[in-house]
Structures are given as structure tokens and as C-alpha cells.
Design a protein around this motif. Structure first.
Motif, mmCIF file in Angstrom:
data_model
loop_
_atom_site.group_PDB
_atom_site.id
_atom_site.type_symbol
_atom_site.label_atom_id
_atom_site.label_comp_id
_atom_site.label_asym_id
_atom_site.label_seq_id
_atom_site.Cartn_x
_atom_site.Cartn_y
_atom_site.Cartn_z
ATOM 1 N N ILE A 316 71.834 56.337 51.217
ATOM 2 C CA ILE A 316 71.230 55.146 51.818
ATOM 3 C C ILE A 316 71.005 54.062 50.759
ATOM 4 O O ILE A 316 71.137 52.866 51.043
ATOM 5 C CB ILE A 316 69.898 55.516 52.521
ATOM 6 N N GLU A 317 70.703 54.479 49.538
ATOM 7 C CA GLU A 317 70.548 53.524 48.438
ATOM 8 C C GLU A 317 71.864 52.786 48.191
ATOM 9 O O GLU A 317 71.881 51.574 47.953
ATOM 10 C CB GLU A 317 70.109 54.265 47.170
ATOM 11 N N ILE A 318 72.976 53.524 48.258
ATOM 12 C CA ILE A 318 74.298 52.920 48.066
ATOM 13 C C ILE A 318 74.641 52.007 49.240
ATOM 14 O O ILE A 318 75.182 50.919 49.067
ATOM 15 C CB ILE A 318 75.378 54.015 47.894
ATOM 16 N N ASP A 319 74.308 52.466 50.458
ATOM 17 C CA ASP A 319 74.584 51.681 51.669
ATOM 18 C C ASP A 319 73.377 51.759 52.600
ATOM 19 O O ASP A 319 73.229 52.731 53.352
ATOM 20 C CB ASP A 319 75.835 52.207 52.377
ATOM 21 N N PRO A 320 72.506 50.750 52.576
ATOM 22 C CA PRO A 320 71.299 50.770 53.417
ATOM 23 C C PRO A 320 71.590 50.817 54.915
ATOM 24 O O PRO A 320 70.698 51.147 55.702
ATOM 25 C CB PRO A 320 70.588 49.462 53.048
ATOM 26 N N ASN A 321 72.830 50.502 55.301
ATOM 27 C CA ASN A 321 73.208 50.517 56.723
ATOM 28 C C ASN A 321 74.032 51.754 57.104
ATOM 29 O O ASN A 321 74.784 51.733 58.067
ATOM 30 C CB ASN A 321 73.999 49.259 57.076
ATOM 31 N N TYR A 322 73.889 52.811 56.351
ATOM 32 C CA TYR A 322 74.648 54.049 56.586
ATOM 33 C C TYR A 322 73.946 54.833 57.703
ATOM 34 O O TYR A 322 73.028 55.612 57.464
ATOM 35 C CB TYR A 322 74.716 54.856 55.304
ATOM 36 N N PHE A 323 74.407 54.635 58.919
ATOM 37 C CA PHE A 323 73.739 55.193 60.105
ATOM 38 C C PHE A 323 73.590 56.712 60.039
ATOM 39 O O PHE A 323 72.501 57.253 60.278
ATOM 40 C CB PHE A 323 74.513 54.805 61.378
ATOM 41 N N ASP A 324 74.681 57.420 59.741
ATOM 42 C CA ASP A 324 74.641 58.885 59.749
ATOM 43 C C ASP A 324 73.611 59.425 58.759
ATOM 44 O O ASP A 324 72.899 60.397 59.047
ATOM 45 C CB ASP A 324 76.022 59.459 59.427
ATOM 46 N N ALA A 325 73.524 58.793 57.575
ATOM 47 C CA ALA A 325 72.556 59.240 56.571
ATOM 48 C C ALA A 325 71.131 58.946 57.022
ATOM 49 O O ALA A 325 70.224 59.761 56.835
ATOM 50 C CB ALA A 325 72.840 58.562 55.236
ATOM 51 N N LEU A 326 70.927 57.779 57.645
ATOM 52 C CA LEU A 326 69.602 57.423 58.164
ATOM 53 C C LEU A 326 69.137 58.420 59.216
ATOM 54 O O LEU A 326 67.995 58.887 59.195
ATOM 55 C CB LEU A 326 69.635 56.011 58.757
ATOM 56 N N VAL A 371 59.105 58.822 58.357
ATOM 57 C CA VAL A 371 60.378 58.865 59.096
ATOM 58 C C VAL A 371 60.674 57.527 59.764
ATOM 59 O O VAL A 371 61.828 57.122 59.900
ATOM 60 C CB VAL A 371 60.322 59.986 60.170
ATOM 61 N N LEU A 372 59.622 56.845 60.178
ATOM 62 C CA LEU A 372 59.743 55.662 61.037
ATOM 63 C C LEU A 372 60.741 54.613 60.551
ATOM 64 O O LEU A 372 61.609 54.187 61.319
ATOM 65 C CB LEU A 372 58.351 55.046 61.217
ATOM 66 N N PRO A 373 60.692 54.156 59.277
ATOM 67 C CA PRO A 373 61.630 53.089 58.870
ATOM 68 C C PRO A 373 63.096 53.513 58.947
ATOM 69 O O PRO A 373 63.957 52.690 59.276
ATOM 70 C CB PRO A 373 61.214 52.789 57.427
ATOM 71 N N TYR A 374 63.386 54.780 58.673
ATOM 72 C CA TYR A 374 64.776 55.253 58.739
ATOM 73 C C TYR A 374 65.276 55.286 60.185
ATOM 74 O O TYR A 374 66.394 54.872 60.479
ATOM 75 C CB TYR A 374 64.893 56.645 58.106
ATOM 76 N N LEU A 375 64.403 55.775 61.079
ATOM 77 C CA LEU A 375 64.794 55.870 62.490
ATOM 78 C C LEU A 375 64.943 54.496 63.128
ATOM 79 O O LEU A 375 65.876 54.246 63.885
ATOM 80 C CB LEU A 375 63.752 56.683 63.265
ATOM 81 N N GLU A 376 64.003 53.606 62.829
ATOM 82 C CA GLU A 376 64.068 52.254 63.396
ATOM 83 C C GLU A 376 65.323 51.534 62.927
ATOM 84 O O GLU A 376 65.974 50.814 63.700
ATOM 85 C CB GLU A 376 62.817 51.466 63.035
ATOM 86 N N LYS A 377 65.680 51.732 61.654
ATOM 87 C CA LYS A 377 66.899 51.111 61.128
ATOM 88 C C LYS A 377 68.127 51.693 61.821
ATOM 89 O O LYS A 377 69.069 50.964 62.166
ATOM 90 C CB LYS A 377 66.986 51.344 59.618
ATOM 91 N N ALA A 378 68.119 53.008 62.049
ATOM 92 C CA ALA A 378 69.249 53.664 62.717
ATOM 93 C C ALA A 378 69.431 53.117 64.124
ATOM 94 O O ALA A 378 70.558 52.816 64.549
ATOM 95 C CB ALA A 378 69.024 55.177 62.755
ATOM 96 N N VAL A 379 68.347 52.971 64.874
ATOM 97 C CA VAL A 379 68.428 52.456 66.244
ATOM 98 C C VAL A 379 68.837 50.982 66.239
ATOM 99 O O VAL A 379 69.580 50.533 67.120
ATOM 100 C CB VAL A 379 67.078 52.649 66.979
ATOM 101 N N GLU A 380 68.385 50.249 65.228
ATOM 102 C CA GLU A 380 68.804 48.847 65.106
ATOM 103 C C GLU A 380 70.310 48.755 64.901
ATOM 104 O O GLU A 380 70.975 47.875 65.472
ATOM 105 C CB GLU A 380 68.073 48.211 63.917
ATOM 106 N N LEU A 381 70.859 49.686 64.101
ATOM 107 C CA LEU A 381 72.300 49.675 63.808
ATOM 108 C C LEU A 381 73.130 50.126 65.002
ATOM 109 O O LEU A 381 74.207 49.590 65.261
ATOM 110 C CB LEU A 381 72.593 50.573 62.599
ATOM 111 N N GLN A 382 72.645 51.153 65.710
ATOM 112 C CA GLN A 382 73.385 51.678 66.870
ATOM 113 C C GLN A 382 72.415 51.830 68.044
ATOM 114 O O GLN A 382 71.885 52.910 68.297
ATOM 115 C CB GLN A 382 74.039 53.020 66.531
ATOM 116 N N SER A 383 72.219 50.732 68.737
ATOM 117 C CA SER A 383 71.227 50.713 69.815
ATOM 118 C C SER A 383 71.640 51.555 71.018
ATOM 119 O O SER A 383 70.829 51.825 71.899
ATOM 120 C CB SER A 383 70.978 49.273 70.267
#
Length: 412
Positions: A316-326, A371-383
Motif C-alpha cells: 500500500i505504501e508503494i501504491d496507496p490505491n492498491y485495492f486488493d492489498a487494502l 481498519v476503517l481507513p483501509y476499508l473506506e479507501k477500498a470501497v471508494e476505489l471499487q464502490s
């Protein structure tokens, strides 16, 4: 045999033709004693489902096709077709060679659909058998052997899977290249083709549409990994080590193979060798997010949760938008909730237990908030990802974030 050939050559045979065809097969069976007669008897016999399909016409549905082309009949078809091709090549006289090649090209998409339908019905062993027979019909189409092995693994048929993987290894299959896709208009499903030219012919004839190309990465690492895992499952540890070691010698800098070997030693609980191999892979490609993600998956599967979290966070550090890792990191951290809930449920009502309950409750809340920031970012990326949304809902509910819970719930 002349009567059989006459019916076989018909483009639109009738139900009466089928009855006559089967009757003549029965008559031919006991008198087909010469090599050529046996070859052509078997050829006509395995062609029976094709005649039945011709009678059904284009309205044939998947269940009818599965009944006609079942794993056994497809296996027999491959054996008889190949025997006929070899015989005609030996005697130097083509009778059905060109017809067989044509039939294989037209039957392959149908047989692949049979395998897909069996797979969707969770009949993985049967699906693998069908795809292996398709490979026997057309050995240039090595992808079918690879997918046959995958189905065999899913069906827990490890002996067959191992033999298929060894065959893939023998033919030096990598799966690397370009996959040529097109959608079958009749079934609405995407199908693959051996070459761009083959795919384009089907598109031009109007049976397929929506052509697209897809880059395929090397599958060698996965193949050797599965060979090793099956051998470990069989208790053949030394053979598993040898298989991976051999692959590494051929491809010393292939990170997928390094990870395969690392995964093997992780399962053997040899952490020193595992760590050495992981560091070797990271030295080769220190900014590869997929590498870190795979290390996270491997560590999580081995219940090395701290290692897994470290690798997911690096990805995630390398790619903050990496859905699978989030998503994987979120689900990994949520595993911590299970022992906390178990501990809370075991408490009584004493003052000491009540204090302990509050401590555990605070730990749960802290974990959910992490957990919250990772999950919210994941849902933002793939709603549209249902798994991510449902997991986020459960976190909102646990944290009593009513407004956010209701807002997300309304979108499901």
C-alpha cells in the motif's frame, strides 16, 4: 460402413437417420476385425453425439450438450479421432483427416462450454477431464492442459493434477503471451482462441463478436508451486524441494519461482530459508507491489499475521490505491476481533470481569478504528465490490457509526 458414411455426411440428419445409424453400428461391431475396420467403427461410434447435436440444431441447451458430450464420450472422441488421423497418415490415404480437423475446430468451443458449465456446477473433476480431452484433440492448445490441471486441483484430484502439471513441465509451457478473446453470440460467453487469425475468422463469419486481446504472464511459477504443494501433501518433501530447485536452476531470477520456493519452506516451518528467499526476491525487485502483496497472502495463509500485515502495508505504501492489498489488510486485521469476542463471552459478572470486559471492548474499538481507513479507501476505489461494502458495514455497525452505516446500507 457405406450406410454409416451416407448418414454421417448429411448436414441435417433426421431422427430416423439416427435410429438407422445406431442399428448399423450394432451390425458393424462384431464383424469389424481388421485394423482399418476397427478404426472406422470407433470413428463412426464416437461421431454419434455429433449427429444427435445436428438433429437438435442451434436450439440445443447446455444440459442437452452435457448429456451428449460427457467426460467419457469426449475422452472416447479424442482417442478415436487421433487413432483415425494416425491410421490415415500411416496408410497414406485421407478419408476423414480433413473432416476431423474441421470437426475439432467447430467442436472445441462447444466442449469448452461443457467444461465451463461443469465447473460452474462445482463438478471440477469432470470439467478437468473434459479439458484434458480437448487438449488431446488439439495439442497446440496447451492452455487447455493448464486449465485441466487447475480444475483437477479444485476437484481435489491431486494425482491427475500432478500428472497434468508434469506434462506442462515436459512441454515447457509458460502460458506467457497474448490471449485472444471473443464473445460467442449464441451463448453470450467469452471464448479463447489459439491465434489472432483464428479468432478473427470466427468474428468475420459472424458467430463471435467483441474481440479483445489480453497479455498473459508466465504461469511457470504457479505450476512448480502446485507440483511442490501436491508433493508436500503426499508427504514427498524431498521430491517437492527437488522440483522447485530444478525450476530455479533454469530460471534463477524468476521471482515467482523464488516465492514458490519460499512458500514451500514456510510450510515446512523453515523460517531461516524462507527469510533468505524473501530477501532475495525483494533484492531483485524492491518496488514490486504485487511481490509484497503475494508475500502478504503467503504469510497470512501460514498464519504469520504480523509478517502478512507488514507486507500488505508495504504494498500500500508503494501504491496507496492498491485495492486488493487494502481489502486483504482489512480482513487480516479483523481476524483480531475473534479472540477478543471469545474472551468477552467467557467473562462473568464480577467487578473484576466487568473491568476486563471494558478493556477488551476498548481493544475491539481500537482495532476497528485501525481498519476503517483501509476499508473506506477500498470501497471508494471499487464502490461495486460487495465484499468490501459488507465488511465496512460491519465495522460501521460495531463502532456505532449510524449515519455512515445507513448511507452505505442504502447503496447495497
Amino acid at each position: 460402413m457405406k450406410k454409416l458414411k451416407k448418414i454421417y455426411d448429411k448436414e441435417t440428419p433426421s431422427a430416423n437417420d439416427l435410429v438407422e445409424y445406431k442399428a448399423n453400428l450394432d451390425k458393424l461391431a462384431p464383424i469389424a476385425t481388421e485394423e482399418g475396420d476397427k478404426i472406422y467403427y470407433n470413428f463412426y461410434k464416437v461421431s454419434t453425439p455429433g449427429i444427435e447435436m445436428a438433429i437438435l440444431g442451434p436450439t440445443a441447451n447446455p444440459s442437452q450438450l452435457i448429456k451428449l458430450f460427457n467426460p467419457k464420450s469426449i475422452e472416447e472422441l479424442a482417442i478415436a479421432y487421433n487413432a483415425t488421423l494416425e491410421y490415415e497418415k500411416k496408410v497414406g490415404k485421407k478419408v476423414y483427416t480433413d473432416e476431423i480437423v474441421k470437426d475439432i475446430n467447430s467442436l472445441k468451443p462447444i466442449l469448452v462450454n461443457v467444461a465451463v458449465n461443469l465447473g460452474e456446477a462445482k463438478k471440477f473433476k469432470e470439467a478437468g477431464d473434459v479439458l484434458y480431452s480437448v487438449y488431446q484433440l488439439d495439442k497446440k492448445d496447451q492452455d487447455k492442459l493448464y486449465y485441466a490441471a487447475s480444475y483437477a486441483v479444485n476437484g481435489l484430484d491431486y494425482d491427475k493434477a500432478l500428472s497434468y502439471y508434469y506434462e506442462l513441465k515436459q512441454i515447457n509451457y509458460s502460458g506467457e503471451g497474448t490471449i485472444y478473446w471473443a464473445t460467442n453470440k449464441a451463448s453470450g460467453k467469452e471464448e479463447t482462441f489459439n491465434t489472432k487469425n483464428e479468432r478473427d475468422i470466427f468474428v468475420k463469419t459472424g458467430t463471435h463478436e467483441k474481440p479483445r486481446d489480453e497479455k498473459a504472464e508466465s504461469k511457470k511459477g504457479e505450476i512448480y508451486k502446485n507440483i511442490a504443494l501436491i508433493l508436500v501433501d503426499k508427504g514427498k518433501i524431498d521430491e517437492a524441494k527437488a522440483a522447485v530447485s530444478e525450476a530455479r536452476k533454469e530460471n534463477p531470477n524468476d521471482n515467482s519461482l523464488i516465492l514458490t520456493e519460499a512458500d514451500l519452506y514456510l510450510k515446512l516451518n523453515d523460517m531461516a530459508t524462507f527469510t533468505k528467499l524473501v530477501n532475495e526476491a525483494l533484492a531483485n525487485d524492491p518496488n514490486n507491489k504485487v511481490l509484497y502483496f503475494n508475500l502478504g497472502v503467503t504469510s497470512a495463509d501460514a498464519n504469520k499475521l504480523e509478517e502478512a500485515e507488514k507486507h500488505y502495508k508495504k504494498a500500500i505504501e508503494i501504491d496507496p490505491n492498491y485495492f486488493d492489498a487494502l481489502l486483504n489488510l482489512s480482513e487480516l486485521k479483523l481476524r483480531n476481533d475473534v479472540p477478543l469476542v471469545d474472551a468477552m463471552n467467557k467473562l462473568g459478572t464480577s467487578e473484576k470481569d466487568n473491568k476486563r470486559y471494558e478493556i477488551l471492548k476498548a481493544e475491539r474499538e481500537k482495532n476497528f478504528k485501525s481498519v476503517l481507513p483501509y476499508l473506506e479507501k477500498a470501497v471508494e476505489l471499487q464502490s461495486d465490490n460487495e465484499s468490501a461494502k459488507k465488511t465496512l458495514l460491519s465495522v460501521y455497525n460495531a463502532l456505532e457509526m449510524t449515519d455512515k452505516y445507513k448511507a452505505l446500507k442504502s447503496k447495497i
